[in-house]
Design an enzyme around this catalytic site. Structure first.
Site, mmCIF file in Angstrom:
data_model
loop_
_atom_site.group_PDB
_atom_site.id
_atom_site.type_symbol
_atom_site.label_atom_id
_atom_site.label_comp_id
_atom_site.label_asym_id
_atom_site.label_seq_id
_atom_site.Cartn_x
_atom_site.Cartn_y
_atom_site.Cartn_z
ATOM 1 N N SER A 125 0.822 -1.291 0.193
ATOM 2 C CA SER A 125 0.185 0.029 -0.063
ATOM 3 C C SER A 125 0.872 1.199 -0.044
ATOM 4 C CB SER A 125 -0.879 0.078 1.260
ATOM 5 O OG SER A 125 -1.364 1.215 1.769
ATOM 6 N N TYR A 150 -1.998 -0.486 10.927
ATOM 7 C CA TYR A 150 -2.401 -1.203 9.750
ATOM 8 C C TYR A 150 -1.005 -1.051 8.642
ATOM 9 C CZ TYR A 150 -3.578 -1.605 4.581
ATOM 10 O OH TYR A 150 -3.795 -1.883 3.447
ATOM 11 N N LYS A 154 1.893 -3.388 6.775
ATOM 12 C CA LYS A 154 2.387 -3.577 5.242
ATOM 13 C C LYS A 154 3.952 -3.230 5.211
ATOM 14 C CE LYS A 154 -1.434 -4.484 3.475
ATOM 15 N NZ LYS A 154 -1.771 -5.757 3.115
HETATM 16 P P1 NAD Z 1 -11.303 -6.848 1.578
HETATM 17 O O1 NAD Z 1 -11.292 -6.607 2.809
HETATM 18 O O2 NAD Z 1 -12.296 -6.407 0.660
HETATM 19 O O3 NAD Z 1 -10.622 -8.071 1.154
HETATM 20 C C1 NAD Z 1 -9.652 -8.827 2.073
HETATM 21 C C2 NAD Z 1 -10.274 -10.205 2.268
HETATM 22 O O4 NAD Z 1 -9.185 -10.986 2.964
HETATM 23 C C3 NAD Z 1 -11.474 -10.413 2.815
HETATM 24 O O5 NAD Z 1 -12.446 -11.065 2.178
HETATM 25 C C4 NAD Z 1 -11.193 -11.154 4.333
HETATM 26 O O6 NAD Z 1 -12.470 -11.722 4.474
HETATM 27 C C5 NAD Z 1 -9.966 -11.969 3.934
HETATM 28 N N1 NAD Z 1 -9.070 -12.268 5.025
HETATM 29 C C6 NAD Z 1 -8.562 -11.416 6.036
HETATM 30 N N2 NAD Z 1 -7.851 -11.882 6.916
HETATM 31 C C7 NAD Z 1 -7.898 -13.221 6.614
HETATM 32 C C8 NAD Z 1 -7.347 -14.569 6.877
HETATM 33 N N3 NAD Z 1 -6.697 -14.336 8.156
HETATM 34 N N4 NAD Z 1 -7.523 -15.331 6.460
HETATM 35 C C9 NAD Z 1 -8.193 -15.645 5.136
HETATM 36 N N5 NAD Z 1 -8.794 -14.863 4.560
HETATM 37 C C10 NAD Z 1 -8.658 -13.301 5.239
HETATM 38 O O7 NAD Z 1 -9.961 -5.898 1.046
HETATM 39 P P2 NAD Z 1 -9.243 -5.268 -0.148
HETATM 40 O O8 NAD Z 1 -9.682 -3.808 -0.506
HETATM 41 O O9 NAD Z 1 -9.786 -6.203 -1.711
HETATM 42 O O10 NAD Z 1 -7.621 -5.291 -0.065
HETATM 43 C C11 NAD Z 1 -7.000 -6.406 -0.360
HETATM 44 C C12 NAD Z 1 -5.396 -6.129 -0.220
HETATM 45 O O11 NAD Z 1 -5.008 -5.016 -0.696
HETATM 46 C C13 NAD Z 1 -5.436 -6.101 1.381
HETATM 47 O O12 NAD Z 1 -4.259 -6.660 1.702
HETATM 48 C C14 NAD Z 1 -5.425 -4.693 1.684
HETATM 49 O O13 NAD Z 1 -4.550 -4.389 2.830
HETATM 50 C C15 NAD Z 1 -4.573 -4.019 0.268
HETATM 51 N N6 NAD Z 1 -4.855 -2.855 0.004
HETATM 52 C C16 NAD Z 1 -6.082 -2.281 -0.061
HETATM 53 C C17 NAD Z 1 -6.479 -0.844 -0.441
HETATM 54 C C18 NAD Z 1 -7.687 -0.387 -0.471
HETATM 55 O O14 NAD Z 1 -8.083 0.878 -0.439
HETATM 56 N N7 NAD Z 1 -8.874 -1.149 -0.647
HETATM 57 C C19 NAD Z 1 -5.184 -0.085 -0.725
HETATM 58 C C20 NAD Z 1 -3.922 -0.578 -0.598
HETATM 59 C C21 NAD Z 1 -3.717 -1.925 -0.229
HETATM 60 C C1 WQD Z 2 -9.320 10.033 0.899
HETATM 61 C C2 WQD Z 2 -9.332 11.331 1.156
HETATM 62 C C3 WQD Z 2 -9.986 12.061 3.339
HETATM 63 C C4 WQD Z 2 -13.726 10.200 3.684
HETATM 64 C C5 WQD Z 2 -6.762 5.073 2.932
HETATM 65 C C6 WQD Z 2 -5.543 4.172 3.595
HETATM 66 C C7 WQD Z 2 -4.401 3.821 2.948
HETATM 67 C C8 WQD Z 2 -4.984 2.990 1.741
HETATM 68 C C9 WQD Z 2 -6.266 3.821 0.941
HETATM 69 C C10 WQD Z 2 -4.978 0.574 2.135
HETATM 70 C C11 WQD Z 2 -8.707 11.835 2.265
HETATM 71 C C12 WQD Z 2 -11.094 12.464 2.326
HETATM 72 C C13 WQD Z 2 -12.720 10.918 3.090
HETATM 73 C C14 WQD Z 2 -14.574 11.320 3.850
HETATM 74 C C15 WQD Z 2 -13.438 12.856 3.140
HETATM 75 N N1 WQD Z 2 -5.668 1.766 2.093
HETATM 76 N N2 WQD Z 2 -12.415 11.924 3.019
HETATM 77 N N3 WQD Z 2 -14.645 12.453 3.740
HETATM 78 O O1 WQD Z 2 -6.991 8.143 3.847
HETATM 79 O O2 WQD Z 2 -6.170 8.163 1.351
HETATM 80 O O3 WQD Z 2 -6.307 6.097 2.450
HETATM 81 O O4 WQD Z 2 -7.223 4.086 2.121
HETATM 82 O O5 WQD Z 2 -3.839 0.269 2.147
HETATM 83 O O6 WQD Z 2 -3.819 2.845 3.634
HETATM 84 O O7 WQD Z 2 -5.111 4.867 4.541
HETATM 85 O O8 WQD Z 2 -8.225 6.905 1.739
HETATM 86 O O9 WQD Z 2 -10.698 7.155 1.059
HETATM 87 O O10 WQD Z 2 -10.051 7.304 3.726
HETATM 88 O O11 WQD Z 2 -9.577 9.249 2.149
HETATM 89 O O12 WQD Z 2 -13.049 14.146 3.072
HETATM 90 O O13 WQD Z 2 -16.012 10.900 4.588
HETATM 91 O O14 WQD Z 2 -10.873 11.612 1.345
HETATM 92 O O15 WQD Z 2 -9.645 12.946 4.563
HETATM 93 O O16 WQD Z 2 -8.361 12.979 2.031
HETATM 94 P P1 WQD Z 2 -6.916 7.402 2.466
HETATM 95 P P2 WQD Z 2 -9.951 7.691 2.152
#
Ligand code: NAD
Ligand code: WQD
Length: 342
Positions: A125, A150, A154
């Site tokens: 991430s 979190y 990562k």
């Molecule tokens: P999500 O929550 O939709 O999917 C994650 C899945 O992992 C879920 O279905 C959950 O049930 C499963 N899971 C969690 N722990 C588990 C375990 N111990 N055993 C088996 N299954 C398990 O999340 P997502 O948005 O699809 O994210 C996927 C990956 O991408 C994650 O590693 C997340 O940290 C990373 N990521 C997400 C974002 C984002 O904004 N969505 C951004 C950067 C990185």
């Molecule tokens: C985006 C922007 C808020 C909600 C998070 C995790 C990051 C990654 C992606 C996993 C910010 C603004 C939001 C609202 C708002 N995930 N906002 N009103 O914070 O960039 O990142 O998700 O790895 O680790 O921290 O994403 O979508 O929460 O916010 O104004 O009700 O929207 O302040 O500027 P963020 P976000």
């Protein structure tokens, strides 16, 4: 060629499975459904015509995880999405995050080693960069202090894979996603936040549909072009495509070291107010929002330099902010229509 996807019932996992299947891969999923249901698997089947098997296994349980790998020894790679990802929750429950995200990763690596799985792709991430001032961020930008447990999982996850790679044969890719948004064009799969969403795009679509009465823009006094925060919103199908390309890159032995890292962003910074305007334009809806104070822990601005992924993975993000908003909106509407028809 068969791929094992962990977290295949989740948002990014499900979209990636569609792209993998469309590119000729067979897929099995492991997901405990701790943060999901099997709903997206039904959507995957409708889109691709293929039924994907999910092993409902907690990856923190080594014996159960090992049994899945034993049954699927013919896989060419693992894409490890499974993790807990709620930043706020991780602040309150740090041990739960370290336990789940790191134990599951270590167990996956133990099995990758035992069964000699050649390739691994890991969901990292942009949060690993912390509060960096060097924009756009390149892969070599020094990692800043993690802003949440979190984000720390990562950073540590990346380090575990790097250390593992130094002494093992597996080829790994760490993909640092910026802000994944949007849904598959069919509106059969999309993001399903459990409970109240924190992320901007589901907050916008849920406000527009009336699930949330009014949303707040967190901070309009930042030093940015309109005072609101800047992020790099990247469509989930572009993220999905990068996974398939990363796997193909490893399968074709195009990697230059056995652990490589790539930023996955569009390269464009978009402010919160611009994101809202894009939504209003594609939906024709005037969003009910107010401006409020800054959200604690928010980075002012972050966006990617994505040249490395473009060059080496032959990947190009294709979907802009308006189509991201349009597909997210179509998905939200389809969820409402489903409820109304039941
Ligand atoms: P999500 O929550 O939709 O999917 C994650 C899945 O992992 C879920 O279905 C959950 O049930 C499963 N899971 C969690 N722990 C588990 C375990 N111990 N055993 C088996 N299954 C398990 O999340 P997502 O948005 O699809 O994210 C996927 C990956 O991408 C994650 O590693 C997340 O940290 C990373 N990521 C997400 C974002 C984002 O904004 N969505 C951004 C950067 C990185
Ligand atoms: C985006 C922007 C808020 C909600 C998070 C995790 C990051 C990654 C992606 C996993 C910010 C603004 C939001 C609202 C708002 N995930 N906002 N009103 O914070 O960039 O990142 O998700 O790895 O680790 O921290 O994403 O979508 O929460 O916010 O104004 O009700 O929207 O302040 O500027 P963020 P976000």
């Amino acid at each position: 060629m068969k791929v094992l996807v962990t977290g295949g019932c989740g948002y990014i996992g499900a979209h990636t499975i569609v792209d993998l299947i469309n590119n000729g891969f067979d897929v099995v999923s492991v997901d405990s459904n701790i943060r999901s249901t099997t709903q997206l698997l039904d959507g995957i089947e409708k889109i691709t015509g293929k039924k994907v098997r999910n092993y409902k296994v907690d990856l923190c349980n080594l014996e159960d995880t090992n049994a899945v790998f034993h049954e699927n020894r013919d896989i060419v790679g693992v894409i490890h999405f499974a993790a807990l990802k709620a930043v706020g929750e991780s602040v309150n429950e740090p041990l739960m995050y370290f336990q789940n995200n790191l134990t599951s990763l270590i167990n996956v690596l133990k099995c990758v080693k035992e069964y000699n799985i050649p390739n691994l792709v890991f969901s990292s991430s942009c949060s690993v960069y912390g509060n960096t001032k060097a924009l756009p961020v390149v892969e070599e930008t020094p990692l800043g202090e993690a802003q949440s447990p979190y984000a720390r999982t990562k950073q540590i996850g990346e380090q575990i894979i790097e250390d593992y790679s130094r002494v093992n044969e597996t080829n790994s890719i760490l993909l640092r996603y910026f802000n994944p948004v949007g849904a598959h064009e069919s509106a059969l799969i999309g993001e399903l936040p459990l409970g109240k969403p924190d992320n901007l795009v589901p907050v916008i679509t849920q406000t527009a549909i009336g699930k949330i009465p009014k949303m707040t823009v967190f901070g309009t006094d930042y030093d940015t072009r309109d005072g609101s925060c800047v992020r790099d919103y990247i469509h989930v199908m572009d993220i999905a495509a990068a996974h398939t390309k990363a796997l193909q890159y490893l399968l074709e032995h195009r990697n230059t070291s056995n652990c490589e890292v790539f930023n996955l962003g569009t390269g464009n910074g978009v402010t919160v107010l611009e994101a809202i305007k894009a939504f209003e334009k594609i939906s024709g809806i005037k969003l009910n929002y107010t401006t409020g104070p800054r959200r604690e822990g928010d980075v002012i601005a972050i966006y990617a330099n994505n040249s490395k992924a473009k060059e080496k993975l032959n990947w190009e993000p294709k979907i802009g902010i308006e189509d991201s908003m349009r597909t997210a909106w179509q998905w939200e509407v389809s969820l409402r229509n489903k409820v109304l028809s039941n």
